[in-house]
Design a protein around this motif. Structure first.
Motif, PDB file in Angstrom:
ATOM      1  N   CYS B  24       0.937 -23.590  22.751  1.00  0.00           N
ATOM      2  CA  CYS B  24      -0.061 -24.657  22.742  1.00  0.00           C
ATOM      3  C   CYS B  24       0.604 -26.016  22.608  1.00  0.00           C
ATOM      4  O   CYS B  24       0.085 -27.011  23.098  1.00  0.00           O
ATOM      5  CB  CYS B  24      -1.046 -24.437  21.604  1.00  0.00           C
ATOM      6  SG  CYS B  24      -1.869 -22.860  21.691  1.00  0.00           S
ATOM      7  N   GLU B  27       1.624 -27.275  25.866  1.00  0.00           N
ATOM      8  CA  GLU B  27       0.461 -27.689  26.637  1.00  0.00           C
ATOM      9  C   GLU B  27      -0.058 -29.043  26.157  1.00  0.00           C
ATOM     10  O   GLU B  27      -0.558 -29.835  26.953  1.00  0.00           O
ATOM     11  CB  GLU B  27      -0.646 -26.636  26.555  1.00  0.00           C
ATOM     12  CG  GLU B  27      -0.299 -25.319  27.190  1.00  0.00           C
ATOM     13  CD  GLU B  27      -0.075 -25.390  28.683  1.00  0.00           C
ATOM     14  OE1 GLU B  27       0.819 -26.120  29.114  1.00  0.00           O
ATOM     15  OE2 GLU B  27      -0.785 -24.706  29.427  1.00  0.00           O
ATOM     16  N   CYS B 118      -5.352 -18.357  24.497  1.00  0.00           N
ATOM     17  CA  CYS B 118      -3.963 -18.102  24.113  1.00  0.00           C
ATOM     18  C   CYS B 118      -3.148 -18.011  25.377  1.00  0.00           C
ATOM     19  O   CYS B 118      -3.225 -17.025  26.081  1.00  0.00           O
ATOM     20  CB  CYS B 118      -3.829 -16.799  23.328  1.00  0.00           C
ATOM     21  SG  CYS B 118      -2.137 -16.418  22.852  1.00  0.00           S
ATOM     22  N   GLY B 119      -2.424 -19.080  25.760  1.00  0.00           N
ATOM     23  CA  GLY B 119      -2.498 -20.367  25.110  1.00  0.00           C
ATOM     24  C   GLY B 119      -3.577 -21.229  25.743  1.00  0.00           C
ATOM     25  O   GLY B 119      -4.047 -20.975  26.841  1.00  0.00           O
ATOM     26  N   THR B 120      -3.941 -22.242  25.040  1.00  0.00           N
ATOM     27  CA  THR B 120      -4.979 -23.133  25.555  1.00  0.00           C
ATOM     28  C   THR B 120      -4.507 -23.815  26.824  1.00  0.00           C
ATOM     29  O   THR B 120      -3.345 -24.152  26.967  1.00  0.00           O
ATOM     30  CB  THR B 120      -5.288 -24.226  24.540  1.00  0.00           C
ATOM     31  OG1 THR B 120      -4.058 -24.816  24.151  1.00  0.00           O
ATOM     32  CG2 THR B 120      -5.998 -23.704  23.350  1.00  0.00           C
ATOM     33  N   ARG B 121      -5.446 -24.049  27.726  1.00  0.00           N
ATOM     34  CA  ARG B 121      -5.099 -24.802  28.930  1.00  0.00           C
ATOM     35  C   ARG B 121      -5.231 -26.287  28.612  1.00  0.00           C
ATOM     36  O   ARG B 121      -6.006 -26.679  27.752  1.00  0.00           O
ATOM     37  CB  ARG B 121      -6.033 -24.425  30.070  1.00  0.00           C
ATOM     38  CG  ARG B 121      -5.971 -22.961  30.421  1.00  0.00           C
ATOM     39  CD  ARG B 121      -6.960 -22.652  31.496  1.00  0.00           C
ATOM     40  NE  ARG B 121      -6.683 -23.440  32.674  1.00  0.00           N
ATOM     41  CZ  ARG B 121      -5.765 -23.143  33.585  1.00  0.00           C
ATOM     42  NH1 ARG B 121      -5.042 -22.065  33.416  1.00  0.00           N
ATOM     43  NH2 ARG B 121      -5.566 -23.907  34.620  1.00  0.00           N
ATOM     44  N   PRO B 122      -4.480 -27.143  29.322  1.00  0.00           N
ATOM     45  CA  PRO B 122      -4.589 -28.578  29.070  1.00  0.00           C
ATOM     46  C   PRO B 122      -6.008 -29.096  29.273  1.00  0.00           C
ATOM     47  O   PRO B 122      -6.447 -29.994  28.546  1.00  0.00           O
ATOM     48  CB  PRO B 122      -3.637 -29.184  30.086  1.00  0.00           C
ATOM     49  CG  PRO B 122      -2.668 -28.133  30.361  1.00  0.00           C
ATOM     50  CD  PRO B 122      -3.380 -26.835  30.235  1.00  0.00           C
TER      51      PRO B 122
END
Lengths: 362, 175, 113
Positions: B24, B27, B118-122
């Motif tokens: 994260c 990102e 997981c994981g966060t996108r932008p």
């Protein structure tokens, strides 16, 4: 003797991505001693892998050890589990694993280069490098379905096949990236302002690197030709895919940048060779066996040698799993290489180590 | 123009990794880079808690970073908004129940926006931060409302007025 | 992986005879809980072909003091300090608190914990 001051950096600092604490003892701006505290992100993954998760689930858990080199962790675990199960995986799976590892290396090296540029005070180059890096994230998303945390390797093979149109897209985007890489290489090699912060800064000698068992680009920049890709041919056929060793001699921040830039060229040629010569076989070997015995696996992650030790006991749950991450080997040398440098150079030196603390601490 | 306007148009973000896997975090770095470009909302990444308005936290809180997290949160000036980035910052995620993890940022500090993945996108991070902006504005209004006191005259009531009842404090002349 | 058996009394001597910084790369130190005893392992790899891994292993009781190899391998202090916390063993010259908080019950990788 001049008066000594202690300057702390971290755990939260603008130049650090991760919690990492350095305590510098300085004498007139010169760093004379460093203390490091690297275990802020210890979570206890080794214990959970041996108690909570079954051995087929562990490959997804160890990917969460580190988001930057998650494919290296999942691949290394899958390999060590395959050794315990005594199975051989299809050739196409090996090639696809190498493809994703090399794409991951491109994005990781570009991130490190951009971070060095930012910490050296060159904000525009940071933005440029991050902009050029996005192609690798998009390609990884096209291949694996996620920008980070790919979960691509599984025990016995890989989770997804490579579509022909995605393969064409990879080649096309790499062609598009080459002039951009030339531009970046030119800036990192010849820019005078950047060289003031990078040349002769944070240097270690080849003897120190040998004595402190340094791995990865850190060691290769000091002239120590150590790369796991050069060694093993049975698990992943790197040499067949066109691997070449890259070394520099001066061992400073500049040399580390150069090693990373030149490795990008090697990675690109490996990816092209893989896509042009992808074997047509299945991608998974099925088995119903349980892991037994003990095995070790070494793999070259973007930051250096990754080491996995596993011990099975013929049940679903492993007996012991030991992870040694690349930065773990470099901690001793990281502390050493600060000595004699100015405190103002410390952020650039930290970034050039490319430390991965979540790997180290697990 | 008041400080509140600048705060709305240009919130500064502070990023702390409380034990996550770096996914994260890179990102968040990608958000600052040209493709996603969070600076078009006037945001810049600052390393100083005393100058920041939005705290982006990633990772399940490990035992060693929990005190640092609380300390950083305490150093931020009001009004402040906390965004938990990623599955493990929201709930503990895959690390929930591991011996050195506490499981979620909201065990220690109040969280306003939870960003999943997981994981966060932008894109999700930007969405979460823009939602945080609205919360920041609301908190700002609440703070200002408490400062502007209602100063209407108090109506006469039946209570005894001490000034009328008590004896005068003029000193009695001594003989 | 070729495993070489050694004991706690002779491990310093054995590794000192074996280790050459120009040829060998010290990777990591590890311990496996076998129930009554611990198996302590030292992993080395080679810089030159055939690039194989050499493992020294010694059996130790949980309350034994394990000799340190940091006089031979300078970078071994990181691995030793980590193992002291994670396995709740004693190694010469290493103190607790490198990995875990002081208030934490150490030795999470032991089976009875």
């Amino acid at each position: 003797m001049a008066q000594q001051y202690e300057i702390p950096v971290g755990a939260q600092h603008i130049s650090l991505l991760e919690p990492l604490h350095f305590k510098f003892t300085t004498e007139n701006e010169k760093i004379v001693h460093t203390d490091a505290n690297v275990y802020y992100v210890h979570r206890g993954i080794e214990k959970a892998c041996c108690t909570k998760f079954k051995f087929r689930q562990v490959s997804f858990v160890v990917g969460r050890v580190c988001g930057l080199c998650s494919i290296s962790h999942t691949t290394a675990y899958s390999q060590v589990a395959e050794k315990l199960l005594k199975i051989e995986i299809p050739k196409r799976a090996k090639y696809l694993r190498m493809l994703v590892i090399e794409l991951d290396r491109i994005h990781s090296h570009l991130l490190c280069l951009s971070h060095v540029a930012e910490n050296s005070g060159f904000e525009a180059l940071f933005m440029k490098t991050m902009q050029y890096r996005e192609f690798s994230m998009e390609l990884l998303e096209a291949i694996c379905g996620n920008r980070i945390q790919y979960d691509f390797s599984i025990v016995g093979g890989v989770a997804r096949d490579l579509k022909p149109e995605v393969a064409n897209q990879v080649l096309r985007r790499l062609d598009h990236f080459m002039p951009q890489l030339e531009e970046l290489a030119d800036i990192f090699r010849n820019n005078w302002t950047l060289s003031l912060k990078n040349k002769g800064v944070g240097a270690i000698s080849r003897e120190t690197a040998l004595r402190l068992n340094v791995v990865g680009p850190f060691a290769r920049a000091a002239g120590l030709a150590v790369d796991v890709r050069n060694e093993t041919e049975d698990l992943l056929p790197w040499k067949e895919a066109g691997f070449e060793m890259v070394t520099e001699t001066s061992g400073d921040v500049y040399a580390r940048n150069m090693v990373r830039i030149r490795e990008l060229y090697v990675s690109i040629s490996i990816i092209r060779n893989i896509i042009n010569g992808l074997p047509e076989t299945p991608i998974v070997t099925e088995t119903k066996a349980f892991p037994d015995g003990e095995a070790v696996v070494r793999l070259e992650a973007p930051r250096g040698e990754l080491f996995y030790y596993a011990k099975g006991n013929k049940t679903q749950v492993l007996e012991r799993l030991k992870i040694k991450a690349p930065t773990f080997s470099n901690v001793a040398a990281m502390v050493e290489a600060f000595r004699g440098n100015e405190y103002g150079s410390a952020p650039a030196i930290i970034a050039s180590y490319d430390p991965c603390l979540s790997c180290t601490a697990r | 123009m008041k400080l509140a306007t600048y705060r709305k148009k240009s919130p500064w973000i502070l990023h702390y990794n409380a034990g996550g896997c770096n996914g994260c975090d890179i990102e968040i770095l990608a958000c600052l880079a040209p493709k996603y470009d969070i600076e078009r909302f006037g945001m810049i990444n600052t390393g100083n808690p005393k100058q920041s308005d939005i705290l982006l936290v990633t990772g399940p809180v490990t035992k060693r970073s929990r005190e640092r997290l609380v300390e950083i949160y305490a150093q931020m000036p009001e009004p402040k908004v906390v965004v938990a980035c990623g599955a493990c910052a929201s709930t503990g995620g895959v690390f929930r129940g591991m011996y050195n993890c506490e499981g979620g940022v909201d065990q220690f500090i109040p969280v306003d926006v939870y960003v999943c993945g997981c994981g966060t996108r932008p894109e999700q991070i930007i969405d979460g931060v823009v939602q945080a902006l609205a919360i920041l504005e609301q908190k700002n209004k609440d703070m200002e409302a408490s400062v502007r006191l209602n100063t209407q005259p108090i109506a006469e009531d039946e209570q005894l007025n001490r000034r009328h009842v008590a004896a005068s404090i003029t000193p009695t002349p001594t003989v | 992986m070729n495993k070489i058996a050694t004991s706690l009394d002779t491990v310093q001597e054995d590794i000192g005879r074996f280790y050459d910084p120009e040829q060998h790369h010290f990777m990591v130190m590890n311990a496996v809980d076998l129930g009554q005893q611990l198996e302590i392992q030292w992993f080395f790899s080679h810089y030159a072909p055939p690039y194989d891994t050499t493992t020294f292993f010694a059996l130790a009781s949980p309350d034994a003091t394990i000799p340190s190899i940091r006089s031979i391998v300078a970078s071994a202090w990181v691995a030793e300090a980590e193992l002291v916390d994670l396995m709740d063993i004693r190694i010469e010259g290493s103190e607790k608190g490198f990995v875990l908080e002081p208030d934490f019950d150490s030795g999470p990788l032991r089976k009875n914990k």
